[in-house]
Write a protein that holds these residues in place. Structure first.
Motif, PDB file in Angstrom:
ATOM      1  N   GLY A 176       0.811  -1.212   0.000  1.00 27.24           N
ATOM      2  CA  GLY A 176       0.000   0.000   0.000  1.00 27.24           C
ATOM      3  C   GLY A 176       0.845   1.262   0.000  1.00 27.24           C
ATOM      4  N   LEU A 177       1.931   1.259  -0.780  1.00 26.13           N
ATOM      5  CA  LEU A 177       2.870   2.379  -0.765  1.00 26.13           C
ATOM      6  C   LEU A 177       2.210   3.647  -1.301  1.00 26.13           C
ATOM      7  CD1 LEU A 177       6.175   0.717  -2.042  1.00 26.13           C
ATOM      8  CD2 LEU A 177       5.351   0.972   0.303  1.00 26.13           C
ATOM      9  N   THR A 178       2.466   4.744  -0.599  1.00 27.30           N
ATOM     10  CA  THR A 178       1.971   6.051  -1.044  1.00 27.30           C
ATOM     11  C   THR A 178       3.093   6.943  -1.548  1.00 27.30           C
ATOM     12  OG1 THR A 178       2.122   6.917   1.221  1.00 27.30           O
ATOM     13  CG2 THR A 178       0.007   5.971   0.537  1.00 27.30           C
ATOM     14  N   PHE A 179       4.357   6.590  -1.239  1.00 29.70           N
ATOM     15  CA  PHE A 179       5.520   7.325  -1.743  1.00 29.70           C
ATOM     16  C   PHE A 179       6.490   6.319  -2.362  1.00 29.70           C
ATOM     17  CE2 PHE A 179       3.956  10.750   0.815  1.00 29.70           C
ATOM     18  CZ  PHE A 179       4.499  11.914   0.279  1.00 29.70           C
ATOM     19  N   TRP A 180       6.966   6.646  -3.570  1.00 34.20           N
ATOM     20  CA  TRP A 180       7.884   5.755  -4.280  1.00 34.20           C
ATOM     21  C   TRP A 180       9.022   6.599  -4.845  1.00 34.20           C
ATOM     22  CZ3 TRP A 180       8.628   0.629  -5.290  1.00 34.20           C
ATOM     23  CH2 TRP A 180       9.461   0.300  -6.361  1.00 34.20           C
ATOM     24  N   LEU A 181      10.266   6.165  -4.620  1.00 32.61           N
ATOM     25  CA  LEU A 181      11.421   6.848  -5.189  1.00 32.61           C
ATOM     26  C   LEU A 181      12.302   5.816  -5.870  1.00 32.61           C
ATOM     27  CD1 LEU A 181      13.123   9.471  -5.507  1.00 32.61           C
ATOM     28  CD2 LEU A 181      14.333   8.787  -3.429  1.00 32.61           C
ATOM     29  N   SER A 182      12.611   6.057  -7.157  1.00 33.86           N
ATOM     30  CA  SER A 182      13.500   5.171  -7.892  1.00 33.86           C
ATOM     31  C   SER A 182      14.109   5.952  -9.051  1.00 33.86           C
ATOM     32  CB  SER A 182      12.743   3.949  -8.429  1.00 33.86           C
ATOM     33  OG  SER A 182      11.791   4.336  -9.404  1.00 33.86           O
ATOM     34  N   VAL A 183      15.052   5.341  -9.725  1.00 34.31           N
ATOM     35  CA  VAL A 183      15.621   5.980 -10.909  1.00 34.31           C
ATOM     36  C   VAL A 183      14.576   5.970 -12.020  1.00 34.31           C
ATOM     37  CG1 VAL A 183      17.985   5.384 -10.313  1.00 34.31           C
ATOM     38  CG2 VAL A 183      16.618   3.778 -11.646  1.00 34.31           C
ATOM     39  N   PRO A 184      14.618   6.930 -12.967  1.00 33.46           N
ATOM     40  CA  PRO A 184      13.611   6.990 -14.036  1.00 33.46           C
ATOM     41  C   PRO A 184      13.516   5.712 -14.861  1.00 33.46           C
ATOM     42  CG  PRO A 184      14.846   9.039 -13.944  1.00 33.46           C
ATOM     43  CD  PRO A 184      15.525   8.089 -13.004  1.00 33.46           C
ATOM     44  N   ALA A 185      14.620   4.990 -14.988  1.00 29.16           N
ATOM     45  CA  ALA A 185      14.606   3.767 -15.788  1.00 29.16           C
ATOM     46  C   ALA A 185      13.624   2.736 -15.234  1.00 29.16           C
ATOM     47  CB  ALA A 185      16.010   3.165 -15.860  1.00 29.16           C
ATOM     48  N   THR A 186      13.364   2.785 -13.929  1.00 29.94           N
ATOM     49  CA  THR A 186      12.410   1.847 -13.336  1.00 29.94           C
ATOM     50  C   THR A 186      11.007   2.077 -13.886  1.00 29.94           C
ATOM     51  OG1 THR A 186      13.721   1.761 -11.300  1.00 29.94           O
ATOM     52  CG2 THR A 186      11.447   0.995 -11.172  1.00 29.94           C
ATOM     53  N   ALA A 187      10.603   3.350 -13.963  1.00 28.71           N
ATOM     54  CA  ALA A 187       9.285   3.669 -14.515  1.00 28.71           C
ATOM     55  C   ALA A 187       9.205   3.272 -15.989  1.00 28.71           C
ATOM     56  CB  ALA A 187       8.995   5.153 -14.342  1.00 28.71           C
ATOM     57  N   ALA A 188      10.295   3.485 -16.740  1.00 27.96           N
ATOM     58  CA  ALA A 188      10.315   3.097 -18.152  1.00 27.96           C
ATOM     59  C   ALA A 188      10.165   1.586 -18.293  1.00 27.96           C
ATOM     60  CB  ALA A 188      11.611   3.573 -18.799  1.00 27.96           C
ATOM     61  N   PHE A 189      10.832   0.837 -17.418  1.00 30.03           N
ATOM     62  CA  PHE A 189      10.717  -0.623 -17.443  1.00 30.03           C
ATOM     63  C   PHE A 189       9.299  -1.062 -17.101  1.00 30.03           C
ATOM     64  CE2 PHE A 189      10.719  -4.530 -14.872  1.00 30.03           C
ATOM     65  CZ  PHE A 189      11.174  -5.444 -15.821  1.00 30.03           C
ATOM     66  N   MET A 190       8.694  -0.428 -16.075  1.00 34.81           N
ATOM     67  CA  MET A 190       7.332  -0.785 -15.681  1.00 34.81           C
ATOM     68  C   MET A 190       6.346  -0.513 -16.817  1.00 34.81           C
ATOM     69  SD  MET A 190       7.346   0.602 -11.742  1.00 34.81           S
ATOM     70  CE  MET A 190       5.658   0.066 -11.398  1.00 34.81           C
ATOM     71  N   ARG A 191       6.568   0.586 -17.518  1.00 30.90           N
ATOM     72  CA  ARG A 191       5.689   0.904 -18.654  1.00 30.90           C
ATOM     73  C   ARG A 191       5.851  -0.124 -19.770  1.00 30.90           C
ATOM     74  NH1 ARG A 191       5.640   6.596 -22.108  1.00 30.90           N
ATOM     75  NH2 ARG A 191       3.864   6.061 -23.425  1.00 30.90           N
ATOM     76  N   GLN A 192       7.089  -0.505 -20.028  1.00 32.78           N
ATOM     77  CA  GLN A 192       7.352  -1.491 -21.071  1.00 32.78           C
ATOM     78  C   GLN A 192       6.704  -2.838 -20.736  1.00 32.78           C
ATOM     79  OE1 GLN A 192      11.520  -2.192 -21.665  1.00 32.78           O
ATOM     80  NE2 GLN A 192      11.222  -3.536 -23.420  1.00 32.78           N
ATOM     81  N   MET A 193       6.682  -3.183 -19.438  1.00 36.48           N
ATOM     82  CA  MET A 193       6.097  -4.453 -18.997  1.00 36.48           C
ATOM     83  C   MET A 193       4.606  -4.340 -18.717  1.00 36.48           C
ATOM     84  SD  MET A 193       8.689  -6.395 -19.249  1.00 36.48           S
ATOM     85  CE  MET A 193       8.008  -7.887 -18.532  1.00 36.48           C
ATOM     86  N   ARG A 194       3.995  -3.206 -19.096  1.00 40.84           N
ATOM     87  CA  ARG A 194       2.556  -2.963 -18.935  1.00 40.84           C
ATOM     88  C   ARG A 194       2.116  -3.026 -17.478  1.00 40.84           C
ATOM     89  NH1 ARG A 194       0.391  -3.068 -24.026  1.00 40.84           N
ATOM     90  NH2 ARG A 194       1.622  -4.141 -25.626  1.00 40.84           N
ATOM     91  N   MET A 195       2.942  -2.469 -16.583  1.00 40.77           N
ATOM     92  CA  MET A 195       2.608  -2.418 -15.160  1.00 40.77           C
ATOM     93  C   MET A 195       1.959  -1.097 -14.754  1.00 40.77           C
ATOM     94  SD  MET A 195       6.069  -4.033 -13.453  1.00 40.77           S
ATOM     95  CE  MET A 195       6.712  -5.647 -13.901  1.00 40.77           C
TER      96      MET A 195
END
Length: 221
Positions: A176-195
């Motif tokens: 139930g995370l409300t705050f997330w911090l990661s490198v931008p590449a993580t979001a790009a990977f999640m988008r590529q994997m349809r997450m």
């Protein structure tokens, strides 16, 4: 709590690199948990000076290399806490550069430095005790300070990602995370994997909307 600066030692690093950090930072005390024992054993052998070694998970110190002062679990638990006086310009933590362009260099961050960052982030994102933060970064990386101390300064919960995390989106939803911090590449990977489908990370939506409002203006969100 002791008022000392901390120096994170990554047990995945080679012993020579860890020994160089120990020598450069003039460390006199290290803390070794059970997961770091294999890395600490060869590191302690052959050091030219004696260290105080805190072993919070150890019942005995018999198997450890001689020449150092060892304090096991029972001795740690029986020690009374202290409340030292802190000065804003005192060191809070010491981090070392990667060494990709030469010998690794130590950078000492003061309490005032860290507090200024924590305050600026808290003022911008306004976390509270009901929030839940991710903790992804190794302690030898500066963003670990964001993960830990921004969360704790707000009284929020901190969720450490397990080793070998298989699904980022499942981890976010399960905790139930409300705050997330990661490198931008993580979001790009999640988008590529349809997450990143609409409605898939509901708990994160308020902070994302707030951040976008700060950047773009409420009328554009």
């Amino acid at each position: 709590m002791a008022g000392s600066a901390y120096v994170p030692l990554n047990p995945q690093m080679p012993s020579d690199r860890l020994r160089d950090i120990l020598c450069a930072s003039d460390i006199d005390t290290i803390i070794v948990d059970y997961r770091s024992t294999a890395a600490a054993m060869p590191l302690l052998k052959g050091l030219p000076w004696s260290l105080t070694v805190l072993l919070p998970d150890a019942v005995t110190t018999e198997e450890w290399p001689p020449g150092h002062r060892y304090i096991a679990q029972v001795d740690i638990e029986s020690t009374a806490p202290i409340a030292p006086e802190r000065i804003a310009d005192d060191g809070a933590y010491l981090l070392f550069t990667s060494g990709s362009t030469g010998a690794p260099k130590g950078v000492l961050i003061s309490h005032a430095n860290a507090l200024a960052y924590i305050k600026s982030v808290a003022d911008r994102y306004r976390p509270g005790p009901e929030d839940r933060f991710s903790q992804l970064f190794d302690f030898s990386f500066d963003l670990s300070v964001h993960d830990m101390f921004v969360a704790w300064s707000a009284g929020a919960c901190l969720y450490c990602a397990p080793e070998g995390l298989a699904s980022i989106s499942d981890f976010i939803r399960r905790c139930g995370l409300t705050f997330w911090l990661s490198v931008p590449a993580t979001a790009a990977f999640m988008r590529q994997m349809r997450m990143l489908k609409p409605g898939s990370l509901v708990a994160l939506e308020p902070i994302l909307r707030r951040n976008l409002a700060d950047e773009l203006g409420p009328s554009l969100v």
